[in-house]
Design an enzyme around this catalytic site. Structure first.
Site, PDB file in Angstrom:
ATOM      1  N   GLU A   1      -4.237   1.554  -7.170  1.00 55.90           N
ATOM      2  CA  GLU A   1      -4.491   2.654  -6.252  1.00 55.90           C
ATOM      3  C   GLU A   1      -3.625   3.849  -6.619  1.00 55.90           C
ATOM      4  O   GLU A   1      -2.516   4.008  -6.081  1.00 55.90           O
ATOM      5  CB  GLU A   1      -4.140   2.206  -4.835  1.00 55.90           C
ATOM      6  CG  GLU A   1      -4.993   1.066  -4.331  1.00 55.90           C
ATOM      7  CD  GLU A   1      -5.433   1.356  -2.905  1.00 55.90           C
ATOM      8  OE1 GLU A   1      -6.629   1.262  -2.647  1.00 55.90           O
ATOM      9  OE2 GLU A   1      -4.584   1.724  -2.085  1.00 55.90           O
TER      10      GLU A   1
ATOM     11  N   HIS B 147       0.854  -1.197   0.000  1.00 54.65           N
ATOM     12  CA  HIS B 147       0.000   0.000   0.000  1.00 54.65           C
ATOM     13  C   HIS B 147       0.891   1.249   0.000  1.00 54.65           C
ATOM     14  O   HIS B 147       1.945   1.257   0.637  1.00 54.65           O
ATOM     15  CB  HIS B 147      -0.921  -0.011   1.222  1.00 54.65           C
ATOM     16  CG  HIS B 147      -1.985   1.046   1.159  1.00 54.65           C
ATOM     17  ND1 HIS B 147      -1.706   2.374   1.407  1.00 54.65           N
ATOM     18  CD2 HIS B 147      -3.291   0.975   0.834  1.00 54.65           C
ATOM     19  CE1 HIS B 147      -2.828   3.075   1.254  1.00 54.65           C
ATOM     20  NE2 HIS B 147      -3.804   2.244   0.891  1.00 54.65           N
TER      21      HIS B 147
HETATM   22  P1  PGA Z   1      -9.589   6.179   0.516  1.00 53.24           P
HETATM   23  O1  PGA Z   1      -8.369   5.158   0.696  1.00 53.24           O
HETATM   24  O2  PGA Z   1     -10.765   5.358   0.081  1.00 53.24           O
HETATM   25  O3  PGA Z   1      -9.776   6.780   1.865  1.00 53.24           O
HETATM   26  O4  PGA Z   1      -9.170   7.167  -0.530  1.00 53.24           O
HETATM   27  C1  PGA Z   1      -8.162   4.147  -0.239  1.00 53.24           C
HETATM   28  C2  PGA Z   1      -6.969   3.340   0.118  1.00 53.24           C
HETATM   29  O5  PGA Z   1      -5.971   3.854   0.609  1.00 53.24           O
HETATM   30  O6  PGA Z   1      -6.978   2.141  -0.063  1.00 53.24           O
END
Ligand code: PGA
Length: 248
Positions: A165, A95
């Protein structure tokens, strides 16, 4: 793309107490029980055991990271073997918030491999920092995938989930969410990168998720038109009403 979707709730470092975590999980469990989608909750590791003791119902648990190996002299760390013991069937790896704290591509690759040997499904997060006009972002995503998955046996790739992401779309400082077109293009591109590495047939078995400012208003658009098999939800997964709307 399957009609059954994968919705991952990444609680990040929330909520503050075990009591609140258990209460939130209870709501998610009841929602998931009535829903055909696969719901995966990633609470802080500290709460995994208490949540597992409640009974998971149809919900699956994911750890937020975890180091490779079983036990050892690693102050402050929790291993993937430990999180598996307390009920995690999945692990969020790579992540951007972990990479920002220093997790390297090399570590991510080792974690992915360790997950596969432990029968934990890695949810590998990839995404570019910026989206500029020169298509450099494609290279950034490709290299993250290659560094994490090179050397993996073809037969194992179906056990990996990839979450796209884009960093600029994540969290409360996000510029905006990705557009459906950006999401769809990247889902196609990720499949192509996987096909080049593992062959077309195997690459089709990998589930691709989108994450970044997903909420109850945009979720259905990503799921219907974004070319993805599911979503990774941060902030909106902490509000049971919002999360309920997303999984429904
Ligand atoms: P968010 O985070 O939905 O708060 O933008 C997504 C993530 O980091 O997986």
């Amino acid at each position: 793309m399957t009609s059954k979707k994968i919705i991952v709730a990444n609680w990040k470092m929330n909520p503050l107490t075990g009591k609140e975590a258990v209460a939130l999980f209870k709501k998610v469990k009841s929602l998931a029980g009535k829903n055909k989608n696969t719901v995966i909750v990633a609470p802080p590791m500290l709460y995994l055991e208490a949540i597992k003791r409640m009974g998971l119902g149809k919900v699956k648990l994911a750890s937020q990271g975890g180091v490779i190996g079983d036990t050892g002299a690693q102050t402050g760390m929790v291993s993937l073997a430990m999180v598996k013991k307390v009920g995690a069937s999945h692990a969020i790896l790579g992540h951007s918030e972990m990479r920002a704290r220093g997790t390297t591509d090399q570590e991510v690759a080792e974690q992915v491999k360790d997950c596969i040997t432990k029968n934990v499904t890695p949810i590998l997060c990839v995404g570019e920092k910026e989206r500029e006009g020169d298509m450099w972002y494609l290279h950034a995503v490709k290299s993250q995938i290659e560094l994490a998955l090179t050397g993996m046996q073809k037969a194992k790739i179906a056990n990996v989930i990839i979450a796209y992401e884009p960093i600029w779309a994540i969290g409360k400082n996000a510029k905006r969410e990705a557009t459906v077109k950006e999401c769809e293009e990247m889902a196609i591109y990720i499949k192509k990168v996987l096909a080049d590495m593992f062959g077309h047939k195997e690459s089709k078995k990998v589930s691709i998720l989108y994450g970044g400012s997903v909420d109850e208003k945009n979720a259905h658009v990503f799921l219907e038109q974004g070319g993805v098999d599911g979503l990774l939800v941060g902030r909106a997964s902490l509000n049971s009403k919002q999360f309920s709307a997303i999984i429904n």
